[in-house]
Design an enzyme around this catalytic site. Structure first.
Site, PDB file in Angstrom:
ATOM      1  N   HIS A  78     -98.871  18.040 -17.175  1.00  0.00           N
ATOM      2  CA  HIS A  78     -99.965  18.924 -17.588  1.00  0.00           C
ATOM      3  C   HIS A  78     -99.315  20.173 -18.185  1.00  0.00           C
ATOM      4  O   HIS A  78     -98.525  20.846 -17.519  1.00  0.00           O
ATOM      5  CB  HIS A  78    -100.854  19.289 -16.409  1.00  0.00           C
ATOM      6  CG  HIS A  78    -101.577  18.103 -15.833  1.00  0.00           C
ATOM      7  ND1 HIS A  78    -101.609  17.819 -14.488  1.00  0.00           N
ATOM      8  CD2 HIS A  78    -102.287  17.123 -16.441  1.00  0.00           C
ATOM      9  CE1 HIS A  78    -102.305  16.720 -14.286  1.00  0.00           C
ATOM     10  NE2 HIS A  78    -102.725  16.270 -15.459  1.00  0.00           N
ATOM     11  N   GLU A  97     -98.937  23.797 -16.458  1.00  0.00           N
ATOM     12  CA  GLU A  97     -98.384  23.918 -15.109  1.00  0.00           C
ATOM     13  C   GLU A  97     -96.932  24.374 -15.211  1.00  0.00           C
ATOM     14  O   GLU A  97     -95.988  23.588 -15.139  1.00  0.00           O
ATOM     15  CB  GLU A  97     -98.545  22.589 -14.362  1.00  0.00           C
ATOM     16  CG  GLU A  97    -100.031  22.256 -14.185  1.00  0.00           C
ATOM     17  CD  GLU A  97    -100.298  20.922 -13.521  1.00  0.00           C
ATOM     18  OE1 GLU A  97    -101.477  20.609 -13.339  1.00  0.00           O
ATOM     19  OE2 GLU A  97     -99.330  20.198 -13.189  1.00  0.00           O
ATOM     20  N   GLU A  99     -97.536  18.918  -5.658  1.00  0.00           N
ATOM     21  CA  GLU A  99     -98.416  20.020  -6.062  1.00  0.00           C
ATOM     22  C   GLU A  99     -97.869  21.271  -5.391  1.00  0.00           C
ATOM     23  O   GLU A  99     -97.896  21.394  -4.175  1.00  0.00           O
ATOM     24  CB  GLU A  99     -99.859  19.751  -5.634  1.00  0.00           C
ATOM     25  CG  GLU A  99    -100.479  18.516  -6.273  1.00  0.00           C
ATOM     26  CD  GLU A  99    -100.867  18.727  -7.735  1.00  0.00           C
ATOM     27  OE1 GLU A  99    -100.774  19.875  -8.221  1.00  0.00           O
ATOM     28  OE2 GLU A  99    -101.265  17.744  -8.386  1.00  0.00           O
TER      29      GLU A  99
END
Length: 351
Positions: free
Chosen positions: A73, A76, A231
């Site tokens: 992404h 990020e 994450e």
């Protein structure tokens, strides 16, 4: 003979892989040596860099193959910055390299635009799903990343360890600021992976129970890698990250690629298993959670979480937690995952 221009371009590539990639440049020489000759490098395309120890050793047959990726992404940024610093330190010799390493900056056009993606979420286009969106600007990149991973792991020594660490940051806050997602492979998770995640101070692990189309699903299923999606905090623009918040995960990645031993007897993460998902049927979907609800927020039995026409999602366990709620996805896509705590039984079954 290497020209001074080639040398300067190689230095720029290795000293700041992120900046070099954002410019859209291609090095005039696509391979060479660095770290005072101890490491060989090869530029494989935009955002793709392979490195391996230059010295041939008897241990080569057991040398691990590690793929570390960020920027699947494009917005990020913190993991992208960490990965660029990893390349710099390996190239300078500040960090020794003990494995075959493939460094991947995922969605480079989206990184340049400062966007999550241009047309489609790249992390839902792997395992061939890109063929369903041939006009998407993300489709060719998914194809390229699949091919790069497949070629990298196909050349791995037989029987040696294979890893894929895919680093992300999340759109929203989380009850567990840093957590991991493990792809569904049909096999129990490994203690090796859980101990590595514990060393990285990852607080929670989410276990998928169905095959998906993420990058880590692809490398686990098609390349035999021990794969995880990390994450690591909140999305922020380039240059605005407090990288000290990512230090434990960064140290764990550096230990992995340098062959250093992780900490002994680290606490293992809590474990949550996916038991259902909210699928967006139409643009009429209503999610009955706050717009800023944190990942892993708990809801009690009987709570209605979503409605979309005749479809309704009601909590059926004593407690369910919601992860990745996002009502703005396209119809047909996942608008949220529901998970339950399965720590005790999962840890007992580690292989």
């Amino acid at each position: 003979m290497t020209s001074s221009v080639d040398s300067r371009m190689a230095d720029a590539l290795l000293d700041d892989f992120l900046a070099f990639t954002l410019t859209g440049s291609a090095p005039s020489a696509t391979d060479g040596a660095c770290a005072a000759g101890a490491v060989r490098w090869q530029w494989l395309g935009d955002g793709l860099l392979a490195l391996e120890p230059a010295a041939a050793e008897a241990a080569d047959t057991a040398r691990a193959s590690v793929l570390v990726s960020a920027g699947v992404h494009g917005d990020e940024t913190a993991p992208i910055e960490l990965l660029s610093m990893l390349v710099r330190d390996l190239a300078s010799g500040a960090l020794p390299l003990a494995c075959r390493l493939l460094v991947v900056l995922g969605n480079v056009p989206a990184m340049r635009a400062g966007e999550r993606y241009l047309d489609d979420d790249l992390n839902r286009l792997f395992s061939g799903r890109h063929a369903q969106v041939p006009d998407s600007r993300e489709a060719p990149r998914a194809t390229q990343l699949e091919a790069a991973a497949a070629a990298f792991f196909a050349a791995a020594p037989a029987g040696a360890a294979r890893w894929h660490i895919d680093m992300h940051t999340a759109i929203r806050a989380s009850v567990f600021e840093q957590f991991a997602l493990l792809p569904h492979t049909g096999m129990p998770p490994t203690r090796t992976m859980f101990e590595w995640l514990g060393d990285a101070q990852i607080a929670a692990v989410l276990l998928h129970t169905a095959k998906g189309n993420t990058y880590s699903h692809f490398t686990a299923e098609h390349c035999g890698a021990l794969a995880c999606t990390l994450e690591l905090g909140k999305v922020r623009p380039f240059g605005q990250n407090d990288l000290t918040r990512f230090a434990p995960a960064d140290r764990a990645v550096r230990k992995l690629v340098s062959g250093a031993t992780g900490e002994a007897d680290v606490p293992l993460p809590r474990v949550f298993t996916v038991i259902d998902q909210i699928t967006k049927q139409s643009d009429a979907l209503e999610l009955f959670v706050a717009a800023d609800v944190a990942n892993f927020t708990a809801f009690a039995r009987g709570t209605v979480l979503a409605q979309d026409g005749d479809y309704r999602y009601t909590v059926t366990h004593d407690e369910e937690r919601i992860v990745f709620p996002n009502p703005s996805v396209k119809p047909g896509l996942r608008a949220g995952l529901l998970v339950i705590d399965t720590t005790r039984e999962t840890v007992a079954a580690l292989v």
